[in-house]
Write a protein that holds these residues in place. Structure first.
Motif, short mmCIF file in Angstrom:
data_model
loop_
_atom_site.label_atom_id
_atom_site.label_comp_id
_atom_site.label_asym_id
_atom_site.label_seq_id
_atom_site.Cartn_x
_atom_site.Cartn_y
_atom_site.Cartn_z
N GLU A 171 0.84 -1.20 0.00
CA GLU A 171 0.00 0.00 0.00
C GLU A 171 0.88 1.25 0.00
N ARG A 204 2.30 1.64 -3.50
CA ARG A 204 1.27 2.08 -4.46
C ARG A 204 0.95 3.56 -4.31
N THR A 205 0.90 4.03 -3.09
CA THR A 205 0.49 5.43 -2.88
C THR A 205 1.63 6.43 -3.03
N THR A 206 2.86 5.97 -3.00
CA THR A 206 3.99 6.93 -3.02
C THR A 206 4.92 6.80 -4.22
#
Length: 168
Positions: A9, A12-14
């Motif tokens: 996660e 994916r977000t960074t």
């Protein structure tokens, strides 16, 4: 034990934002991709510690910054070395024989050209060539023989016959 779903996660977000940052810092997209990959690999190895960090993304950016500085230092040392060494001497032009040979080799099929180069330029045996190319030794022998014949045909000058020259 590392928590793979939380790291996934985080990645994916960074990752897109981090890559944009790395491109700006490093100055080269390919080198930036390498730096980002290395930074995330280091974060994964220390994920328990990085996940507990107040700003894990900042930790990754810090690693990217250090990798970028290391790259610039290496390039600076290389540049300095090249500056002190001076330019390399000019290479002489290829000889006429080299040009003729390369032209003749280019006219051969790729398999014959490859086995001739391995055999004569790399001093490899037929068996070693067969192993490297994944064909049988008999096939290598056949390609060598055909390649030699084709080269010989290209280097033999056609015989001239007495031709009558007629005036028009």
């Amino acid at each position: 034990m590392r928590d793979a779903p939380s790291f996934d996660e985080f990645y994916r977000t960074t990752s897109v934002r981090t890559l944009r940052y790395a491109v700006a810092v490093v100055g080269d997209h390919t080198e930036a991709q390498d730096a980002v990959q290395e930074a995330y690999a280091r974060a994964w190895r220390r994920w328990d510690t990085v996940a507990a960090h107040p700003a894990p993304e900042a930790w990754v950016r810090l690693v990217i910054g250090r990798l970028a500085r290391d790259r610039w230092r290496r390039l600076g040392r290389l540049s300095n070395l090249l500056r002190h060494a001076g330019p390399p001497p000019n290479a002489p032009p290829p000889s006429e024989n080299t040009v003729v040979l390369i032209t003749a080799l280019r006219a051969l099929p790729a398999n014959q050209r490859q086995v001739l180069a391995l055999h004569y330029l790399c001093d490899m045996s037929v068996e070693a060539i067969a192993t490297e190319t994944g064909v049988s030794a008999n096939t290598v022998k056949s390609w060598l023989a055909r390649g030699r014949q084709r080269l010989a045909a290209q280097f033999t000058e056609p015989t001239t016959t007495n031709l009558e020259v007629r005036d028009a």
